[in-house]
Structures are given as structure tokens and as C-alpha cells.
Write a protein that holds these residues in place. Structure first.
Motif, PDB file in Angstrom:
ATOM      1  N   LEU A  30       0.825  -1.206   0.000  1.00 38.03           N
ATOM      2  CA  LEU A  30       0.000   0.000   0.000  1.00 38.03           C
ATOM      3  C   LEU A  30       0.859   1.256   0.000  1.00 38.03           C
ATOM      4  CD1 LEU A  30      -2.772   1.400   0.196  1.00 38.03           C
ATOM      5  CD2 LEU A  30      -2.582   1.183   2.687  1.00 38.03           C
ATOM      6  N   LEU A  31       1.892   1.282   0.839  1.00 32.90           N
ATOM      7  CA  LEU A  31       2.759   2.456   0.877  1.00 32.90           C
ATOM      8  C   LEU A  31       3.434   2.677  -0.469  1.00 32.90           C
ATOM      9  CD1 LEU A  31       4.142   4.822   2.226  1.00 32.90           C
ATOM     10  CD2 LEU A  31       5.799   3.207   3.207  1.00 32.90           C
ATOM     11  N   LEU A  32       3.958   1.620  -1.065  1.00 34.96           N
ATOM     12  CA  LEU A  32       4.609   1.768  -2.370  1.00 34.96           C
ATOM     13  C   LEU A  32       3.635   2.261  -3.440  1.00 34.96           C
ATOM     14  CD1 LEU A  32       6.910  -1.373  -2.339  1.00 34.96           C
ATOM     15  CD2 LEU A  32       7.603   1.029  -2.094  1.00 34.96           C
ATOM     16  N   GLN A  33       2.417   1.750  -3.428  1.00 37.34           N
ATOM     17  CA  GLN A  33       1.412   2.196  -4.393  1.00 37.34           C
ATOM     18  C   GLN A  33       1.050   3.660  -4.180  1.00 37.34           C
ATOM     19  OE1 GLN A  33      -1.610  -0.767  -3.647  1.00 37.34           O
ATOM     20  NE2 GLN A  33      -0.848  -2.112  -5.270  1.00 37.34           N
ATOM     21  N   GLU A  34       0.894   4.045  -2.918  1.00 41.26           N
ATOM     22  CA  GLU A  34       0.560   5.441  -2.606  1.00 41.26           C
ATOM     23  C   GLU A  34       1.670   6.382  -3.047  1.00 41.26           C
ATOM     24  OE1 GLU A  34      -2.219   6.966  -1.259  1.00 41.26           O
ATOM     25  OE2 GLU A  34      -3.188   5.029  -1.541  1.00 41.26           O
ATOM     26  N   LEU A  35       2.920   6.009  -2.765  1.00 42.64           N
ATOM     27  CA  LEU A  35       4.039   6.851  -3.150  1.00 42.64           C
ATOM     28  C   LEU A  35       4.150   6.982  -4.675  1.00 42.64           C
ATOM     29  CD1 LEU A  35       6.762   5.703  -0.613  1.00 42.64           C
ATOM     30  CD2 LEU A  35       5.559   7.898  -0.644  1.00 42.64           C
ATOM     31  N   ALA A  36       3.992   5.862  -5.366  1.00 45.38           N
ATOM     32  CA  ALA A  36       4.110   5.867  -6.823  1.00 45.38           C
ATOM     33  C   ALA A  36       3.074   6.782  -7.469  1.00 45.38           C
ATOM     34  CB  ALA A  36       3.977   4.446  -7.371  1.00 45.38           C
ATOM     35  N   GLY A  37       1.930   6.938  -6.828  1.00 41.08           N
ATOM     36  CA  GLY A  37       0.855   7.739  -7.394  1.00 41.08           C
ATOM     37  C   GLY A  37       0.731   9.144  -6.843  1.00 41.08           C
ATOM     38  N   ASP A  38       1.685   9.587  -6.028  1.00 42.98           N
ATOM     39  CA  ASP A  38       1.571  10.892  -5.378  1.00 42.98           C
ATOM     40  C   ASP A  38       2.859  11.694  -5.587  1.00 42.98           C
ATOM     41  OD1 ASP A  38       1.479  13.060  -3.560  1.00 42.98           O
ATOM     42  OD2 ASP A  38       0.075  11.958  -2.288  1.00 42.98           O
ATOM     43  N   GLN A  39       2.858  12.556  -6.574  1.00 44.97           N
ATOM     44  CA  GLN A  39       4.028  13.333  -6.933  1.00 44.97           C
ATOM     45  C   GLN A  39       4.532  14.197  -5.775  1.00 44.97           C
ATOM     46  OE1 GLN A  39       7.162  14.219  -9.058  1.00 44.97           O
ATOM     47  NE2 GLN A  39       5.662  12.777  -9.780  1.00 44.97           N
ATOM     48  N   ALA A  40       3.635  14.775  -5.012  1.00 45.21           N
ATOM     49  CA  ALA A  40       4.039  15.640  -3.900  1.00 45.21           C
ATOM     50  C   ALA A  40       4.821  14.850  -2.849  1.00 45.21           C
ATOM     51  CB  ALA A  40       2.812  16.296  -3.270  1.00 45.21           C
ATOM     52  N   LYS A  41       4.369  13.652  -2.535  1.00 47.34           N
ATOM     53  CA  LYS A  41       5.090  12.820  -1.562  1.00 47.34           C
ATOM     54  C   LYS A  41       6.460  12.431  -2.104  1.00 47.34           C
ATOM     55  CE  LYS A  41       1.082  10.745   0.668  1.00 47.34           C
ATOM     56  NZ  LYS A  41       0.286   9.526   0.813  1.00 47.34           N
ATOM     57  N   LEU A  42       6.527  12.084  -3.374  1.00 48.16           N
ATOM     58  CA  LEU A  42       7.815  11.694  -3.959  1.00 48.16           C
ATOM     59  C   LEU A  42       8.801  12.859  -3.982  1.00 48.16           C
ATOM     60  CD1 LEU A  42       6.943   9.372  -6.969  1.00 48.16           C
ATOM     61  CD2 LEU A  42       8.018   8.748  -4.805  1.00 48.16           C
ATOM     62  N   GLU A  43       8.325  14.042  -4.281  1.00 47.97           N
ATOM     63  CA  GLU A  43       9.208  15.209  -4.334  1.00 47.97           C
ATOM     64  C   GLU A  43       9.872  15.463  -2.984  1.00 47.97           C
ATOM     65  OE1 GLU A  43      10.144  17.027  -6.919  1.00 47.97           O
ATOM     66  OE2 GLU A  43       8.802  16.095  -8.367  1.00 47.97           O
ATOM     67  N   ASP A  44       9.199  15.102  -1.912  1.00 50.05           N
ATOM     68  CA  ASP A  44       9.656  15.383  -0.557  1.00 50.05           C
ATOM     69  C   ASP A  44      10.175  14.137   0.159  1.00 50.05           C
ATOM     70  OD1 ASP A  44      10.016  17.226   1.519  1.00 50.05           O
ATOM     71  OD2 ASP A  44       8.104  16.694   2.435  1.00 50.05           O
ATOM     72  N   LEU A  45      10.236  13.011  -0.528  1.00 53.07           N
ATOM     73  CA  LEU A  45      10.496  11.735   0.138  1.00 53.07           C
ATOM     74  C   LEU A  45      11.865  11.645   0.796  1.00 53.07           C
ATOM     75  CD1 LEU A  45       9.307   8.960   0.782  1.00 53.07           C
ATOM     76  CD2 LEU A  45      10.325   8.128  -1.334  1.00 53.07           C
ATOM     77  N   CYS A  46      12.906  12.161   0.170  1.00 58.03           N
ATOM     78  CA  CYS A  46      14.237  11.972   0.739  1.00 58.03           C
ATOM     79  C   CYS A  46      14.589  12.990   1.820  1.00 58.03           C
ATOM     80  CB  CYS A  46      15.311  11.933  -0.344  1.00 58.03           C
ATOM     81  SG  CYS A  46      15.569  13.473  -1.200  1.00 58.03           S
ATOM     82  N   VAL A  47      13.650  13.801   2.219  1.00 57.88           N
ATOM     83  CA  VAL A  47      13.846  14.698   3.350  1.00 57.88           C
ATOM     84  C   VAL A  47      13.512  13.898   4.607  1.00 57.88           C
ATOM     85  CG1 VAL A  47      13.101  16.820   4.472  1.00 57.88           C
ATOM     86  CG2 VAL A  47      13.231  16.706   1.973  1.00 57.88           C
ATOM     87  N   GLU A  48      14.526  13.751   5.477  1.00 57.42           N
ATOM     88  CA  GLU A  48      14.326  12.950   6.681  1.00 57.42           C
ATOM     89  C   GLU A  48      13.312  13.603   7.608  1.00 57.42           C
ATOM     90  OE1 GLU A  48      17.437  10.555   8.947  1.00 57.42           O
ATOM     91  OE2 GLU A  48      18.546  12.206   8.033  1.00 57.42           O
ATOM     92  N   HIS A  49      12.218  12.922   7.846  1.00 50.20           N
ATOM     93  CA  HIS A  49      11.247  13.343   8.845  1.00 50.20           C
ATOM     94  C   HIS A  49      10.108  12.343   8.894  1.00 50.20           C
ATOM     95  CE1 HIS A  49       9.882  15.147   5.084  1.00 50.20           C
ATOM     96  NE2 HIS A  49       8.684  15.273   5.572  1.00 50.20           N
ATOM     97  N   ASN A  50       9.196  12.620   9.781  1.00 52.03           N
ATOM     98  CA  ASN A  50       8.044  11.744   9.947  1.00 52.03           C
ATOM     99  C   ASN A  50       6.916  12.173   9.028  1.00 52.03           C
ATOM    100  OD1 ASN A  50       9.453  10.572  12.051  1.00 52.03           O
ATOM    101  ND2 ASN A  50       8.485  11.842  13.592  1.00 52.03           N
ATOM    102  N   HIS A  51       6.273  11.202   8.447  1.00 54.28           N
ATOM    103  CA  HIS A  51       5.121  11.450   7.587  1.00 54.28           C
ATOM    104  C   HIS A  51       3.894  10.792   8.234  1.00 54.28           C
ATOM    105  CE1 HIS A  51       7.557  12.946   4.210  1.00 54.28           C
ATOM    106  NE2 HIS A  51       8.399  11.992   4.505  1.00 54.28           N
ATOM    107  N   TYR A  52       3.740  10.991   9.533  1.00 58.51           N
ATOM    108  CA  TYR A  52       2.678  10.289  10.247  1.00 58.51           C
ATOM    109  C   TYR A  52       1.288  10.790   9.897  1.00 58.51           C
ATOM    110  CZ  TYR A  52       6.380   8.181  12.976  1.00 58.51           C
ATOM    111  OH  TYR A  52       7.488   7.485  13.354  1.00 58.51           O
ATOM    112  N   LEU A  53       1.193  11.949   9.283  1.00 55.87           N
ATOM    113  CA  LEU A  53      -0.121  12.456   8.896  1.00 55.87           C
ATOM    114  C   LEU A  53      -0.560  11.907   7.544  1.00 55.87           C
ATOM    115  CD1 LEU A  53       0.225  16.165  10.062  1.00 55.87           C
ATOM    116  CD2 LEU A  53      -0.818  14.248  11.271  1.00 55.87           C
ATOM    117  N   TYR A  54       0.371  11.272   6.829  1.00 57.75           N
ATOM    118  CA  TYR A  54       0.030  10.675   5.538  1.00 57.75           C
ATOM    119  C   TYR A  54      -0.745   9.386   5.756  1.00 57.75           C
ATOM    120  CZ  TYR A  54       3.416  13.753   3.179  1.00 57.75           C
ATOM    121  OH  TYR A  54       4.104  14.821   2.675  1.00 57.75           O
ATOM    122  N   ASP A  55      -1.351   8.932   4.698  1.00 55.39           N
ATOM    123  CA  ASP A  55      -2.066   7.663   4.750  1.00 55.39           C
ATOM    124  C   ASP A  55      -1.516   6.770   3.656  1.00 55.39           C
ATOM    125  OD1 ASP A  55      -3.893   5.711   5.439  1.00 55.39           O
ATOM    126  OD2 ASP A  55      -5.468   6.532   4.174  1.00 55.39           O
TER     127      ASP A  55
END
Length: 136
Positions: A30-55
């Protein structure tokens, strides 16, 4: 524009995990599918932090043992539906020149990734297989 490539190796590892822990396998997929389909998340993915508000919620950390060698690898610690951490992590290599992430491995969280371990050598082989650059 960033993109995520889900490698054959991690697909096979998720498939094998389904036989041991169907929930953890489902959350990883599910996480891989969500990331693959969400450009905003991918643009920010390598910034170290928590993404606990994401689904689904997850956390990003640098794999420090790899960074010391110039390898651009991140650990995605994802959460189960109940908020607990499963026993697995997703290891992602990032080719910054092409803005491309490669989901390289699904790893048991107890796996040692010191530079001399078999697990690290396998991860390094996958990194090299996909021609992800070394960053010094």
C-alpha cells in the motif's frame, strides 16, 4: 518530476512475506502504491522526517552505513493500521540526477546493515544493478 520504480526483487520479497505476515505485506504494498501515485510525496520523500499524517503513515531515515560509502539509500518505516511498527522496513535508493527512487528491498527490521554483512552486500548489488550513482 520524481518517480518510483518498484523493483522485481522487492515485489518478490513482498510476495514471500504474504505467507508469513499478510498485514505487513499489505501495508508495504500500500505504501509503495501510494508513493508511486503521489508526486508531492515523492518530491519530498528523501527529506528525513516523519510522515505520520500521511495515509499510510511512515517515517524516512538515511541508512547511515550506506551514506558513508556514498550510497543514497533511505529507510521507510511504515505503520500498521493500528499504528504499530511491523517487523519490516522498505529500503529505497535514490538517483538524484534522474529524480528516480528505486524500492530495492523489504528488510526485517532486525537485519544488520553493517558494511561487512551479507545483507549489505546484497543491497549494494541491487543499488549497482539499477545504476544508482555514488555520491561523494
Amino acid at each position: 518530476m520524481a518517480r518510483l520504480i518498484v523493483t522485481r526483487e522487492i515485489k518478490d520479497e513482498i510476495e514471500a512475506l504474504k505467507h508469513r505476515d499478510i498485514d505487513a505485506a499489505a501495508q508495504a504494498l500500500l505504501l509503495l502504491q501510494e508513493l508511486a501515485g503521489d508526486q508531492a510525496k515523492l518530491e519530498d520523500l528523501c527529506v528525513e522526517h516523519n510522515h505520520y499524517l500521511y495515509d499510510p503513515p511512515f517515517e524516512v531515515k538515511v541508512l547511515q552505513n550506506a551514506r558513508k560509502l556514498g550510497l543514497n539509500i533511505y529507510i521507510l518505516k511504515y505503520r500498521e493500521d493500528d499504528g504499530s511498527l511491523p517487523g519490516y522496513r522498505i529500503l529505497v535508493g535514490f538517483d538524484a540526477q534522474r529524480s528516480t527512487y528505486y524500492a530495492l528491498a523489504l528488510a526485517d527490521r532486525n537485519t544488520s546493515y553493517d558494511q561487512g554483512s551479507a545483507a549489505f552486500r546484497e543491497l549494494r548489488a541491487r543499488y549497482d544493478k539499477y545504476s544508482i550513482p555514488i555520491y561523494r
